[in-house]
Design an enzyme around this catalytic site. Structure first.
Site, PDB file in Angstrom:
ATOM      1  N   HIS A  37       5.840  -0.869   2.222  1.00 10.80           N
ATOM      2  CA  HIS A  37       4.689  -1.163   1.357  1.00 10.80           C
ATOM      3  C   HIS A  37       4.500  -2.672   1.259  1.00 10.80           C
ATOM      4  O   HIS A  37       5.211  -3.435   1.928  1.00 10.80           O
ATOM      5  CB  HIS A  37       4.824  -0.479  -0.008  1.00 10.80           C
ATOM      6  CG  HIS A  37       6.019  -0.905  -0.824  1.00 10.80           C
ATOM      7  ND1 HIS A  37       6.249  -2.201  -1.197  1.00 10.80           N
ATOM      8  CD2 HIS A  37       7.056  -0.191  -1.326  1.00 10.80           C
ATOM      9  CE1 HIS A  37       7.358  -2.275  -1.909  1.00 10.80           C
ATOM     10  NE2 HIS A  37       7.877  -1.058  -1.991  1.00 10.80           N
TER      11      HIS A  37
ATOM     12  N   HIS B 108       7.625  -5.013   0.808  1.00 10.17           N
ATOM     13  CA  HIS B 108       8.426  -5.221   2.017  1.00 10.17           C
ATOM     14  C   HIS B 108       7.677  -6.148   2.979  1.00 10.17           C
ATOM     15  O   HIS B 108       8.261  -7.025   3.609  1.00 10.17           O
ATOM     16  CB  HIS B 108       8.690  -3.899   2.747  1.00 10.17           C
ATOM     17  CG  HIS B 108       9.268  -2.822   1.886  1.00 10.17           C
ATOM     18  ND1 HIS B 108       8.738  -1.560   1.822  1.00 10.17           N
ATOM     19  CD2 HIS B 108      10.323  -2.815   1.044  1.00 10.17           C
ATOM     20  CE1 HIS B 108       9.454  -0.826   0.994  1.00 10.17           C
ATOM     21  NE2 HIS B 108      10.417  -1.561   0.496  1.00 10.17           N
TER      22      HIS B 108
ATOM     23  N   CYS C 122      23.689   4.666 -11.419  1.00  3.34           N
ATOM     24  CA  CYS C 122      22.259   4.834 -11.122  1.00  3.34           C
ATOM     25  C   CYS C 122      22.122   4.954  -9.606  1.00  3.34           C
ATOM     26  O   CYS C 122      22.497   4.041  -8.869  1.00  3.34           O
ATOM     27  CB  CYS C 122      21.440   3.653 -11.622  1.00  3.34           C
ATOM     28  SG  CYS C 122      19.749   3.711 -10.977  1.00  3.34           S
TER      29      CYS C 122
ATOM     30  N   LYS D 284       4.198  -2.367 -11.579  1.00  5.76           N
ATOM     31  CA  LYS D 284       5.217  -2.432 -10.539  1.00  5.76           C
ATOM     32  C   LYS D 284       4.854  -1.447  -9.421  1.00  5.76           C
ATOM     33  O   LYS D 284       4.372  -0.347  -9.701  1.00  5.76           O
ATOM     34  CB  LYS D 284       6.539  -2.012 -11.185  1.00  5.76           C
ATOM     35  CG  LYS D 284       7.723  -2.419 -10.411  1.00  5.76           C
ATOM     36  CD  LYS D 284       8.994  -2.275 -11.235  1.00  5.76           C
ATOM     37  CE  LYS D 284      10.126  -2.709 -10.348  1.00  5.76           C
ATOM     38  NZ  LYS D 284      11.084  -1.879  -9.938  1.00  5.76           N
TER      39      LYS D 284
ATOM     40  N   LYS E 257       6.452   4.647  -6.054  1.00  2.00           N
ATOM     41  CA  LYS E 257       6.022   5.831  -5.335  1.00  2.00           C
ATOM     42  C   LYS E 257       5.194   6.758  -6.187  1.00  2.00           C
ATOM     43  O   LYS E 257       4.264   7.390  -5.727  1.00  2.00           O
ATOM     44  CB  LYS E 257       7.273   6.605  -4.931  1.00  2.00           C
ATOM     45  CG  LYS E 257       7.714   6.335  -3.565  1.00  2.00           C
ATOM     46  CD  LYS E 257       8.662   7.433  -3.175  1.00  2.00           C
ATOM     47  CE  LYS E 257       9.602   6.861  -2.171  1.00  2.00           C
ATOM     48  NZ  LYS E 257      10.817   7.541  -2.004  1.00  2.00           N
TER      49      LYS E 257
HETATM   50  N1  MSP Z   1      18.476  -1.999   0.914  1.00  2.99           N
HETATM   51  C1  MSP Z   1      18.407  -2.941  -0.127  1.00  2.99           C
HETATM   52  C2  MSP Z   1      18.623  -4.347   0.381  1.00  2.99           C
HETATM   53  C3  MSP Z   1      19.888  -4.565   1.112  1.00  2.99           C
HETATM   54  S1  MSP Z   1      20.007  -6.166   1.748  1.00  2.99           S
HETATM   55  C4  MSP Z   1      21.552  -6.343   2.251  1.00  2.99           C
HETATM   56  C5  MSP Z   1      17.042  -2.853  -0.774  1.00  2.99           C
HETATM   57  N2  MSP Z   1      16.060  -2.320  -0.041  1.00  2.99           N
HETATM   58  S2  MSP Z   1      14.545  -2.075  -0.512  1.00  2.99           S
HETATM   59  O1  MSP Z   1      13.925  -1.267   0.500  1.00  2.99           O
HETATM   60  O2  MSP Z   1      14.514  -1.609  -1.836  1.00  2.99           O
HETATM   61  O3  MSP Z   1      13.854  -3.468  -0.362  1.00  2.99           O
HETATM   62  C6  MSP Z   1      13.981  -4.415  -1.328  1.00  2.99           C
HETATM   63  C7  MSP Z   1      13.231  -5.676  -0.938  1.00  2.99           C
HETATM   64  O4  MSP Z   1      11.852  -5.410  -0.668  1.00  2.99           O
HETATM   65  C8  MSP Z   1      13.200  -6.653  -2.094  1.00  2.99           C
HETATM   66  O5  MSP Z   1      14.347  -7.429  -2.200  1.00  2.99           O
HETATM   67  C9  MSP Z   1      12.008  -7.480  -1.731  1.00  2.99           C
HETATM   68  O6  MSP Z   1      12.384  -8.379  -0.723  1.00  2.99           O
HETATM   69  C10 MSP Z   1      11.046  -6.439  -1.183  1.00  2.99           C
HETATM   70  N3  MSP Z   1      10.183  -5.904  -2.237  1.00  2.99           N
HETATM   71  C11 MSP Z   1      10.100  -4.604  -2.638  1.00  2.99           C
HETATM   72  N4  MSP Z   1       9.142  -4.498  -3.605  1.00  2.99           N
HETATM   73  C12 MSP Z   1       8.621  -5.709  -3.857  1.00  2.99           C
HETATM   74  C13 MSP Z   1       7.564  -6.195  -4.649  1.00  2.99           C
HETATM   75  N5  MSP Z   1       6.881  -5.418  -5.444  1.00  2.99           N
HETATM   76  N6  MSP Z   1       7.250  -7.509  -4.554  1.00  2.99           N
HETATM   77  C14 MSP Z   1       7.893  -8.343  -3.691  1.00  2.99           C
HETATM   78  N7  MSP Z   1       8.879  -7.912  -2.927  1.00  2.99           N
HETATM   79  C15 MSP Z   1       9.389  -6.663  -3.092  1.00  2.99           C
HETATM   80  O7  MSP Z   1      16.919  -3.290  -1.892  1.00  2.99           O
END
Ligand code: MSP
Length: 664
Positions: free
Chosen positions: A18, A21, A126, A294, A297
């Site tokens: 999304h 990411h 969690c 935020k 999903k």
């Molecule tokens: N798998 C773990 C990370 C492991 S790293 C060794 C994880 N994955 S995640 O799929 O949840 O992705 C998290 C990352 O996606 C966040 O740290 C950020 O970089 C990005 N984002 C997810 N949602 C976001 C926003 N709403 N805004 C900005 N970035 C965000 O956590």
């Protein structure tokens, strides 16, 4: 040679890509592209996090084996990155053998250091966070503080990592490496967390199987965060191998603020224990919300599909918007209208116009080939444009190097606007009628083309396709174009990059303006039906000028109270307003500023206001600005308006006050 190794977090495969990411990955890509362009030995890694209970449960819910789910979702990530022009050097999956091998290796190193012991762990878990919480951390009794999801009580035998040993060494590291955690605000958060005392960390699980087995005890799988963090190293192959020696330690882990503790505390403690060097910087970017919510999903309205946006508005436009809208590090709110607003103002108008009009004059007056610059052009306009370009090149360089792509783009757009101003002021179409001034005409066209080359190369990290297109239009094709794309421009070469006589492309509209009808159609397509009411509220907010919550960076330049006091700011009332001939953006106003005679001013607000809307309005006026002549009209002061780029609103006082009232 300077090394630059940048990573994104590896994304969980329980969710499809999304906007959040996409943001991290685009930012890392732009930084990597910049570092390649300045000649650094660059490596850029992204990938997927495929183990752990969260993924196991998501797969079970779909009736799939976890690896099957991972295989499917990973393709979505790969496709999205391809579509968004992400040029990563490697893509790591935590289910790959090369990864598992290094995870086991690190485990053994930590164990050999005496930092692993067996015990049992009980606590509130969690699944979304894949983490335990203490009673005191929970909200409303039983919910995790991050996801507000119900936690479950787990009790299991576990191996612990003696993290408590490393608090002091970590604090020492922060001290010695002040840029280890950036930006500063996040650093303070981490420092106080470590100062409050580190506890040993439970690093294995027995309650599920989807993970990497603990070496020597197959009953346990390694905690998913220990597994996941190691990706940054495992992607370089065995520890001590060629790639490892060349690229480790990473220069920058770019992450979202949700996972700061894991990167700035757990990971460095693991590395300290394993006797391996720590990364240079953990850079935390901010959080995007969608209309204040935020991204989640369960709320379709917040799920912004980056592929769809890229298809509809252009990948480069999306990349530009995301990196320009908020400084890396600050939070921001995503609004489709703001995306279209910037598209129209900065891409269609500023950059798009510069490209199309430069090529128009080049085709018309220079037979569609790169003309010669003339050696002695001492007139102010010519000197100024070169000066601005020579200033902007190092400035943008500094901002990209300092993880501030938004400021880099701001600087680059100063040159774009200066380019437009240069054409406006030098009026090449007039010179074309005077054959004795042919040389000057050629020079103007040449300089405008050189501005395009320079802008394209500086914007290339953020807008690679656009840069390529512009370079091709100005005759930089083939090897020459490739080379220009790959290299950051040199300030002292400005004005000398193009090849005399090289054929130019036709005048091209790179970013067609999105008119109201198209905007309505796009919003209709982008915003899910069940979120339309929100959208209407948003539209109303926009109509009242409350366009977006924009994170603003401090300018860095302070003024003293005394300096501020030198500004003669007053209330002024607009008496007359009329367009300035042949200047789309300008209005000529007379204003009552409380003096015997009204003042005349030229204001760049014609695109935002019709003259008749202004008459009778009270505005804030800077009365002691040095008079200037703009388009042959004298301007004796300035009215203040809101909006850094386009005019978004006029300054005002909240009640009727006599003209001339001082503002302080
Ligand atoms: N798998 C773990 C990370 C492991 S790293 C060794 C994880 N994955 S995640 O799929 O949840 O992705 C998290 C990352 O996606 C966040 O740290 C950020 O970089 C990005 N984002 C997810 N949602 C976001 C926003 N709403 N805004 C900005 N970035 C965000 O956590």
């Amino acid at each position: 040679m300077t090394r630059f190794y940048i990573t994104t977090p590896i994304y969980y495969v329980n969710d499809v890509p999304h906007l959040g990411h996409a943001y991290t990955t685009i930012a890392a890509d732009a930084l990597a592209r910049f570092h390649r362009a300045v000649g650094d030995d660059t490596r850029f890694l992204t990938g997927t996090d495929e183990h752990g209970l969260k993924v196991e449960q998501a797969a079970a819910a779909r009736g799939l084996a976890p690896l099957k789910l991972a295989d499917q979702v990973v393709e979505r990530f790969r496709d999205t990155w391809k579509q968004l022009d992400i040029a990563n050097d490697d893509f790591i999956r935590t289910t790959e053998a090369r990864h598992k091998q290094v995870v086991a290796d690190i485990w053994k190193r930590i164990e050999a250091a005496g930092d692993i012991y067996k015990g049992s762990y009980e606590g509130w878990y969690c699944v979304s966070c894949e983490a335990y919480y203490g009673e005191g951390d929970l909200v409303d009794g039983k919910q995790c503080p991050v996801h507000k999801r119900e936690v479950t009580w787990l009790s299991e035998p576990t191996y612990f990592f003696r993290m408590s040993r490393y608090g002091d060494r970590l604090l020492e590291h922060f001290e010695k490496h002040p840029s280890f955690v950036q930006p500063e605000g996040y650093k303070n958060e981490v420092v106080s967390f470590v100062r409050s005392g580190l506890r040993d960390l439970s690093v294995s699980r027995t309650t599920f199987k989807w993970g990497i087995p603990v070496p020597g005890d197959e009953e346990h799988v390694i905690y998913v965060w220990i597994d996941a963090l190691t990706n940054y190293m495992s992607a370089l192959g065995p520890i001590g191998g060629e790639l490892h020696r060349r690229h480790w330690p990473a220069t920058c882990h770019l992450i979202g603020k949700d996972i700061l503790k894991f990167h700035a505390v757990y990971w460095p403690c693991m590395l300290l224990s394993a006797g391996l060097p720590l990364p240079g910087t953990v850079f935390t970017h901010g959080w995007w919300t969608v209309r204040g919510e935020k991204i989640s999903k369960s709320m379709p309205a917040t799920r912004v599909d980056p592929n769809r946006l890229g298809e509809d508005i252009g990948v480069d436009a999306l990349r530009y918007y995301l990196l320009r809208e908020i400084p890396l590090g600050a939070d921001g709110d995503f609004a489709y209208e703001a995306l279209i607003g910037r598209y129209n103002a900065e891409l269609a108008n500023d950059l798009g116009n510069l490209v199309s009009r430069t090529l128009t004059v080049a085709t018309r007056y220079c037979a569609g080939a790169v003309p010669a610059r003339s050696s002695e052009r001492g007139e102010q306009a010519h000197v100024e444009i070169e000066q601005v370009a020579r200033e902007v090149i190092p400035e943008a360089h500094g901002h990209y190097s300092g993880y501030a792509p938004s400021r880099a783009l701001e600087a680059i757009w100063r040159l774009v606007r200066e380019g437009n101003r240069y054409i406006n002021n030098t009026e090449p179409w007039k010179l074309a009628k005077i054959h004795t001034r042919n040389e000057e005409l050629n020079h103007i066209v040449r300089m405008a083309l050189e501005v395009l080359v320079c802008v394209a190369r500086m914007a290339a990290p953020v807008m690679p396709k656009t840069a390529e297109q512009i370079l091709a239009l100005v005759g930089m094709v083939g090897e020459r174009g490739q080379e220009a794309m790959r290299r950051w421009p040199q300030a002292d070469r400005f004005g000398h990059e193009l090849e005399l006589g090289a054929p130019l492309g036709p005048s091209t509209i790179l970013f067609p303006r999105i008119d109201e009808a198209r905007q309505a159609a796009l919003l209709e397509a982008w915003i899910p039906e069940d979120a339309r009411t929100d959208r209407e509220t948003g539209d109303r907010q926009q109509a009242t000028g409350n366009r977006r919550q924009e994170a603003v960076e401090p300018s860095g330049d302070e003024v003293t109270f005394e300096q501020f006091g030198k500004m003669d700011l007053r209330v002024a009332r607009v008496l007359t307003a009329e367009p300035v001939p042949k200047a789309k953006k300008l209005l000529k106003l007379t204003v009552d500023v409380g003096e015997a005679e009204p003042r005349q001013v030229v204001a760049g607000i014609a695109e935002a206001f019709r003259p008749e809307e202004l008459i009778g309005r009270s505005v804030i006026f800077l009365a002691n600005l040095k008079p200037a002549t703009i388009r042959g009209v004298t301007s004796q002061g300035m009215i203040l308006a809101a909006g850094a780029d386009a005019v978004l609103g006029l300054s005002a006082v909240d009640r009727e006050l006599p003209p001339g009232t001082r503002i302080r």
